[in-house]
Motif scaffolding. Structure first.
Motif, mmCIF file in Angstrom:
data_model
loop_
_atom_site.group_PDB
_atom_site.id
_atom_site.type_symbol
_atom_site.label_atom_id
_atom_site.label_comp_id
_atom_site.label_asym_id
_atom_site.label_seq_id
_atom_site.Cartn_x
_atom_site.Cartn_y
_atom_site.Cartn_z
ATOM 1 N N ASP A 93 0.854 -1.191 0.000
ATOM 2 C CA ASP A 93 0.000 0.000 0.000
ATOM 3 C C ASP A 93 0.889 1.240 0.000
ATOM 4 O O ASP A 93 2.043 1.186 0.399
ATOM 5 C CB ASP A 93 -0.929 -0.040 1.217
ATOM 6 C CG ASP A 93 -0.224 0.395 2.488
ATOM 7 O OD1 ASP A 93 -0.043 1.612 2.668
ATOM 8 O OD2 ASP A 93 0.167 -0.482 3.278
ATOM 9 N N CYS A 97 1.787 0.866 5.428
ATOM 10 C CA CYS A 97 1.617 0.373 6.797
ATOM 11 C C CYS A 97 2.920 -0.286 7.253
ATOM 12 O O CYS A 97 3.828 -0.518 6.458
ATOM 13 C CB CYS A 97 0.461 -0.615 6.866
ATOM 14 S SG CYS A 97 0.833 -2.230 6.168
ATOM 15 N N CYS A 100 3.766 -3.517 5.209
ATOM 16 C CA CYS A 100 4.178 -3.247 3.826
ATOM 17 C C CYS A 100 5.559 -2.586 3.798
ATOM 18 O O CYS A 100 6.371 -2.867 2.918
ATOM 19 C CB CYS A 100 3.157 -2.369 3.122
ATOM 20 S SG CYS A 100 1.652 -3.269 2.650
ATOM 21 N N CYS A 108 -0.588 -6.886 4.919
ATOM 22 C CA CYS A 108 -1.000 -5.468 4.923
ATOM 23 C C CYS A 108 -2.114 -5.222 5.935
ATOM 24 O O CYS A 108 -3.086 -5.955 6.004
ATOM 25 C CB CYS A 108 -1.464 -5.063 3.528
ATOM 26 S SG CYS A 108 -1.958 -3.333 3.440
ATOM 27 N N ARG A 109 -1.960 -4.157 6.710
ATOM 28 C CA ARG A 109 -2.930 -3.869 7.767
ATOM 29 C C ARG A 109 -4.039 -2.932 7.325
ATOM 30 O O ARG A 109 -5.101 -2.904 7.926
ATOM 31 C CB ARG A 109 -2.234 -3.231 8.975
ATOM 32 C CG ARG A 109 -1.182 -4.095 9.610
ATOM 33 C CD ARG A 109 -1.755 -5.374 10.203
ATOM 34 N NE ARG A 109 -0.873 -5.860 11.246
ATOM 35 C CZ ARG A 109 0.243 -6.556 11.027
ATOM 36 N NH1 ARG A 109 0.592 -6.885 9.802
ATOM 37 N NH2 ARG A 109 1.005 -6.933 12.037
ATOM 38 N N ASN A 110 -3.790 -2.071 6.342
ATOM 39 C CA ASN A 110 -4.806 -1.061 6.040
ATOM 40 C C ASN A 110 -5.650 -1.404 4.805
ATOM 41 O O ASN A 110 -6.545 -0.645 4.447
ATOM 42 C CB ASN A 110 -4.163 0.342 5.900
ATOM 43 C CG ASN A 110 -3.186 0.429 4.734
ATOM 44 O OD1 ASN A 110 -3.292 -0.334 3.778
ATOM 45 N ND2 ASN A 110 -2.244 1.356 4.811
HETATM 46 ZN ZN LIG Z 1 0.063 -2.259 4.003
#
Ligand SMILES: [Zn+2]
Length: 353
Positions: A93, A97, A100, A108-110
């Motif tokens: 992203d 994040c 990433c 990936c968290r978002n």
């Molecule tokens: Zn991410």
């Protein structure tokens, strides 16, 4: 060039169009497509249930299970003309994040990652494609078109990596592994389990077609008996779940060995409740130090592990996983289910289509 495209979130828009040949940016490889694999995600996109076109465009080039031959590579990229390569599906992203930022874009968290052929970047189902050399992975040239199994193998390599990471929080010497579901993911998970020296069992419903023989020829054991019987008889140390069926997921959860690791890889639809004895299940997980872990996608480390697993595998066995090769000019056939399908691929052989 020909490109297989859809208008995302609209049904029946799959079309083989003519698009301009892609121009590689600095650092990109220019690649001639050999084949793309067709999976459940592609079918969801074709049905209009999933997928996003690149910003400002209305069509998405499909295809995330890639295989191609390098036509042109920048000097110093580590790639050369004729190399067999696959392109990594996901990109980090833009924020990025924390995951990433550390190359763990599979974690990936978002949710703002992008994916080739799925989410906001064109895929690989076109005669020519480009890929950043940092997101291309070289395959053993002797693999030929079975290299198209690389992306599903990377997903499975990640699942096994999760099992290791979870298992290694204390003493861990698993012996028995059960794989639920004998589709491409399940069979490739069984392959890696056998390569690790485990006693591997595969549970599926079918008793005919290629699956039982594919499992037996790996040196693993195929089961089509009722699920509860198989679970309680095996009491596996590791389960790789590849069906996404709720009753199988909860059956596996309740029936691992002590210190069991259950890795879930199957994506299920919501709205199919199953009756669960939550007290008994909780008690079992707590008193046995069990872990249930979900796993999706793959990062570059998993692609490299997958390339090694494929290079070490029997070529004829891998070739039998590809049960249909459809020339891209006849693409609708690849999206219609056949009774004995394991993996269906679209072939870009210029002479055959
Ligand atoms: Zn991410």
């Amino acid at each position: 060039m020909r490109a297989l495209t859809v208008r995302p979130l609209e049904a029946d828009t799959l079309e083989l169009c003519e698009l301009p040949d892609p121009e590689p940016a600095a650092g990109d490889l220019l690649v001639e497509a050999v084949a793309v694999g067709v999976c459940g995600t592609d079918k969801e996109i074709v049905r209009g249930d999933y997928g996003w076109a690149p910003p400002g465009q209305d069509r998405l080039v499909l295809g995330h299970e890639s295989l191609g031959r390098v036509r042109r590579a920048p000097a110093g990229s580590g790639f050369a003309e004729g190399d067999l390569v696959v392109g990594v599906v996901r990109r980090p992203d833009p924020v990025p994040c924390g995951a990433c930022a550390r190359g763990q874009f599979d974690m990936c968290r978002n949710g703002r990652y992008t994916e080739r052929g799925i989410k906001e970047i064109h895929g690989f189902a076109s005669d020519l494609w480009t890929v950043e050399s940092d997101y291309a992975v070289k395959l053993d040239r002797t693999l030929g078109d079975v290299g198209v199994l690389m992306e599903p193998t990377s997903v499975v390599a990640k699942a096994w990596d999760q099992v290791d990471k979870v298992g290694n929080r204390a003493w861990f010497e698993p012996r028995t592994a059960l794989v639920t579901g004998a589709g491409p993911i399940g069979l490739l998970a069984a392959l890696i389990g056998v390569q690790r020296g485990l006693d591997v069992h595969v549970l599926d419903r079918v008793t005919e077609g290629p699956k039982p023989g594919l499992v037996a020829d790996l040196g693993a054991t195929y089961h089509a008996d009722p699920m509860d019987e198989v679970f309680s008889k095996l009491c596996p140390d590791v389960v790789i779940e590849a069906t996404g069926v709720g009753s199988v997921v909860f059956g596996a959860m309740a029936n691992t060995n002590a210190y069991g690791v259950l890795c879930l890889t199957g994506v299920s639809a919501a709205g199919r409740p199953v009756k669960v004895d939550a007290g008994s299940l909780n008690r079992d997980i707590v008193l046995q130090n069990d872990v249930v872990v979900g796993s999706v996608n793959a990062n570059l480390d998993h692609y490299r592990a997958a390339a090694q697993a494929l290079a070490a595998a029997d070529r004829d066995w891998l070739a039998r996983l590809i049960t249909r090769r459809v020339p891209v000019g006849r693409f609708p056939e690849a999206f219609a289910a056949g009774p004995d399908d394991v993996k269906v691929v679209l072939s870009f052989d210029r002479s055959g289509s």
